[in-house]
Design an enzyme around this catalytic site. Structure first.
Site, PDB file in Angstrom:
ATOM      1  N   SER A 173       3.865  -2.215  10.314  1.00 46.96           N
ATOM      2  CA  SER A 173       5.318  -2.304  10.520  1.00 46.96           C
ATOM      3  C   SER A 173       5.936  -3.614  10.044  1.00 46.96           C
ATOM      4  O   SER A 173       6.887  -4.114  10.658  1.00 46.96           O
ATOM      5  CB  SER A 173       5.675  -2.015  11.985  1.00 46.96           C
ATOM      6  N   HIS A 199      -9.426   0.989   5.409  1.00 50.33           N
ATOM      7  CA  HIS A 199      -8.100   1.215   5.985  1.00 50.33           C
ATOM      8  C   HIS A 199      -8.202   2.191   7.158  1.00 50.33           C
ATOM      9  O   HIS A 199      -8.984   3.144   7.125  1.00 50.33           O
ATOM     10  CB  HIS A 199      -7.127   1.749   4.929  1.00 50.33           C
ATOM     11  N   GLU A 205      -6.414   4.559   8.156  1.00 50.64           N
ATOM     12  CA  GLU A 205      -6.183   5.981   7.877  1.00 50.64           C
ATOM     13  C   GLU A 205      -7.446   6.631   7.303  1.00 50.64           C
ATOM     14  O   GLU A 205      -7.711   7.806   7.549  1.00 50.64           O
ATOM     15  CB  GLU A 205      -4.968   6.146   6.953  1.00 50.64           C
ATOM     16  N   GLU A 257      -4.889  -4.974  10.767  1.00 49.50           N
ATOM     17  CA  GLU A 257      -3.819  -3.988  10.938  1.00 49.50           C
ATOM     18  C   GLU A 257      -4.062  -3.181  12.217  1.00 49.50           C
ATOM     19  O   GLU A 257      -4.866  -2.241  12.201  1.00 49.50           O
ATOM     20  CB  GLU A 257      -3.796  -3.014   9.760  1.00 49.50           C
ATOM     21  N   ASN A 300       0.865  -1.175   0.000  1.00 47.61           N
ATOM     22  CA  ASN A 300       0.000   0.000   0.000  1.00 47.61           C
ATOM     23  C   ASN A 300       0.907   1.232   0.000  1.00 47.61           C
ATOM     24  O   ASN A 300       1.570   1.516   0.992  1.00 47.61           O
ATOM     25  CB  ASN A 300      -0.892  -0.044   1.250  1.00 47.61           C
ATOM     26  N   GLY A 338       3.124   2.155  10.852  1.00 49.43           N
ATOM     27  CA  GLY A 338       4.108   3.235  10.723  1.00 49.43           C
ATOM     28  C   GLY A 338       4.898   3.532  11.982  1.00 49.43           C
ATOM     29  O   GLY A 338       5.547   4.563  12.080  1.00 49.43           O
ATOM     30  N   LYS A 340       0.066   4.302  -0.080  1.00 52.63           N
ATOM     31  CA  LYS A 340      -0.524   5.477   0.589  1.00 52.63           C
ATOM     32  C   LYS A 340      -0.294   6.722  -0.288  1.00 52.63           C
ATOM     33  O   LYS A 340      -0.534   6.644  -1.486  1.00 52.63           O
ATOM     34  CB  LYS A 340       0.030   5.628   2.006  1.00 52.63           C
TER      35      LYS A 340
HETATM   36  P1  13P Z   1       3.282   0.350   7.605  1.00 55.70           P
HETATM   37  O1  13P Z   1       3.769  -0.895   6.931  1.00 55.70           O
HETATM   38  O2  13P Z   1       3.961   1.595   7.121  1.00 55.70           O
HETATM   39  O3  13P Z   1       3.262   0.211   9.077  1.00 55.70           O
HETATM   40  O4  13P Z   1       1.745   0.530   7.137  1.00 55.70           O
HETATM   41  C1  13P Z   1       0.917  -0.561   7.172  1.00 55.70           C
HETATM   42  C2  13P Z   1      -0.329  -0.234   6.446  1.00 55.70           C
HETATM   43  O5  13P Z   1      -1.076   0.630   6.855  1.00 55.70           O
HETATM   44  C3  13P Z   1      -0.614  -0.967   5.208  1.00 55.70           C
HETATM   45  O6  13P Z   1      -1.904  -0.736   4.757  1.00 55.70           O
END
Ligand code: 13P
Length: 234
Positions: A193, A88, A90, A157, A6, A163, A8
């Site tokens: 992560s 997701h 976010e 997740e 992903n 992150g 982002k």
């Molecule tokens: P990270 O791998 O940066 O922690 O993000 C995970 C994520 O949100 C994947 O959708």
């Protein structure tokens, strides 16, 4: 296994094409058998023909219409996109998406046969309340979601692991995935992560059918290394 990146709000259109070209070469050269997904930013999607499944990080439940800033089925079909990420954290916590909108997206794209990577995860304050509260929170994110949908991929997740460089213990990942497995027979991915140096360990865990990777996948060589890890797990 399912190995998904992903992006982002990272990488440009040019960088995305270069990335996917490198990935295709790796998959071809190594006869990779894993299911590989990439979710670029909306402005970087293009009609890709190859082994990499290109999906979108978000789409509105509409064919077209007056939804400023959103994209719908007409825009996805232009590039032959048949995969969408829904729920997701976010989008839930930063962009304020409600479970009602998320469910509407799920139903809409399910009815069109899209592959849906459906994300769930608890924030730290919920995690700290213990396993029962946490599972109730996760279950609430599954209300209205058809878990028997044949093109569903579930991604667990934990918000506090995204992150941050922090992951749950292996035991906790196994425990949570095993509970989720009771209601989901489709692949269950872990995300949060995941990096080139811990992917193999996480991919080896019981009931982990793949990973959804953010920052750790932005370098294509790192992502290929995770795919290679999946290839080498018996
Ligand atoms: P990270 O791998 O940066 O922690 O993000 C995970 C994520 O949100 C994947 O959708």
């Amino acid at each position: 296994m399912v190995i998904a990146a992903n992006f982002k709000t990272n990488l440009t259109r040019y960088q995305t094409r270069e990335y996917i070209a490198s990935l295709e070469k790796f998959i071809h050269d190594n006869s990779v058998r894993q299911e590989v997904f990439v979710f670029p930013t909306a402005t970087s999607i293009y009609a890709h023909d190859g082994n990499v499944n290109v999906g979108v990080q978000n789409a509105y439940p509409t064919k077209n219409g007056a939804f400023t800033g959103e994209i719908g089925v007409d825009q996805l079909e232009e590039f032959n996109i048949k995969t969408v990420l829904i729920g997701h954290s976010e989008r839930r916590h930063v962009l304020g998406e409600t479970q009602e909108l998320i469910t509407a997206k799920y139903e809409f794209y399910k009815n069109l046969g899209y592959t849906i990577v459906y994300c769930i995860g608890e924030p730290l304050n919920i995690r700290e309340k213990g396993m029962d509260e946490m599972m109730n929170y996760l279950r609430a994110q599954l209300i209205g979601i058809d878990m028997n949908y044949e093109n569903l991929i579930l991604a667990y997740e934990p918000v506090w692991a995204i992150g941050t460089g922090v992951t749950p213990t292996n035991d906790d990942i196994v425990k949570i995935h095993s509970i989720l497995r009771n209601s989901c027979k489709r692949p269950i991915l872990y995300g949060g992560s995941v990096k080139a140096d811990n992917a193999k360990e996480i991919l080896s865990l019981h009931n982990v059918d793949g990973v959804l990777v953010g920052s750790g996948a932005l370098n294509v060589n790192d992502f290929c290394s995770m795919i290679n890890d999946a290839e080498n797990i018996k």
